[in-house]
Design a protein around this motif. Structure first.
Motif, short mmCIF file in Angstrom:
data_model
loop_
_atom_site.label_atom_id
_atom_site.label_comp_id
_atom_site.label_asym_id
_atom_site.label_seq_id
_atom_site.Cartn_x
_atom_site.Cartn_y
_atom_site.Cartn_z
N GLU A 22 0.83 -1.21 0.00
CA GLU A 22 0.00 0.00 0.00
C GLU A 22 0.86 1.26 0.00
OE1 GLU A 22 -2.97 0.39 3.10
OE2 GLU A 22 -3.12 -1.80 3.17
N TYR A 24 3.94 1.57 -0.83
CA TYR A 24 4.70 1.68 -2.07
C TYR A 24 3.85 2.34 -3.15
CZ TYR A 24 7.08 0.28 -6.37
OH TYR A 24 7.68 0.28 -7.60
N ALA A 25 2.60 1.89 -3.26
CA ALA A 25 1.70 2.49 -4.24
C ALA A 25 1.46 3.97 -3.91
CB ALA A 25 0.38 1.73 -4.27
N TYR A 26 1.39 4.28 -2.64
CA TYR A 26 1.12 5.65 -2.20
C TYR A 26 2.31 6.57 -2.41
CZ TYR A 26 -0.36 9.36 1.04
OH TYR A 26 -0.70 10.55 1.61
N THR A 27 3.52 6.08 -2.06
CA THR A 27 4.71 6.93 -2.11
C THR A 27 5.48 6.84 -3.42
OG1 THR A 27 6.18 5.24 -1.17
CG2 THR A 27 5.05 6.72 0.38
N GLY A 28 5.36 5.70 -4.09
CA GLY A 28 6.15 5.48 -5.30
C GLY A 28 7.58 5.07 -5.02
N SER A 29 7.90 4.83 -3.77
CA SER A 29 9.26 4.45 -3.40
C SER A 29 9.21 3.24 -2.48
CB SER A 29 9.95 5.61 -2.68
OG SER A 29 11.14 5.18 -2.04
N GLU A 32 11.01 4.06 0.86
CA GLU A 32 10.16 4.87 1.76
C GLU A 32 9.05 4.02 2.35
OE1 GLU A 32 10.25 8.15 2.83
OE2 GLU A 32 12.24 8.22 1.93
N ALA A 33 8.45 3.17 1.53
CA ALA A 33 7.36 2.32 2.00
C ALA A 33 7.84 1.37 3.09
CB ALA A 33 6.78 1.52 0.83
N TRP A 73 7.53 12.95 3.40
CA TRP A 73 7.35 13.70 2.17
C TRP A 73 7.43 15.19 2.47
CZ3 TRP A 73 3.42 17.08 0.59
CH2 TRP A 73 3.49 17.46 -0.76
#
Length: 173
Positions: A22, A24-29, A32-33, A73
């Motif tokens: 989730e 990863y999909a939210y942050t694109g990283s 970070e996820a 972020w």
């Protein structure tokens, strides 16, 4: 306590992969996820008795994970804004031989003496201030400074002698 450990371990194994996906999909990283998810689970573990009793403990961990991701972020955005406004930080020259030798010598003296020497000579703190920082008497700070300086002088002199010996050997080779 063992039941809490087992319950958390089961919860973690079941919920961690989904939360990372989730985030990863939210942050694109992915990095970070994973960091946000790990921090969220660490917080859940430290409050597991309470969090584990919630009807939806995964929702609590997810909320924490999303908040951590947003917070990261925002920090990154603030850093970028600052860099755009003020420019990148100035380049700093690498440490010279003297600095490297001093740091190497400092690493060989006891920690309390090292802190006293660094706080006084590099930080510019007065003895009374160091005593307050360290929670010790001023006499203790003075003793640490004296012993630290003495040991540093010995270590730096030994280093200079070693350098001189190497230079003599290089000239005779």
């Amino acid at each position: 306590m063992a039941a809490d450990d087992a319950a958390f371990a089961e919860f973690y194994r079941g919920a961690y992969p989904g939360l990372v996906a989730e985030l990863y999909a939210y942050t694109g990283s992915m990095a970070e996820a994973q960091e946000a998810a790990q921090e969220a689970f660490m917080r859940a573990w430290s409050h597991w008795r309470k969090v584990g009793s919630y009807e939806y403990p995964r929702a609590w961990v997810a909320r924490v994970g999303y908040r951590l991701a947003v917070s990261r972020w925002r920090r990154a955005r603030s850093a970028m804004t600052s860099m755009l406004r003020h420019g990148p930080p100035p380049d700093i020259a690498p440490p010279g031989e003297t600095s490297v030798a001093l740091v190497a010598a400092l690493s060989q003296i006891p920690e309390a003496q090292r802190r006293a020497v660094v706080l006084h000579h590099m930080g510019g703190y007065r003895i009374a201030e160091i005593a307050a920082i360290e929670g010790v008497a001023e006499g203790t700070v003075k003793a640490r400074l004296s012993r630290g300086r003495q040991r540093l002088a010995e270590l730096l002199a030994d280093g200079e002698r070693a350098d001189e010996d190497e230079n003599k050997e290089a000239r005779h080779a």
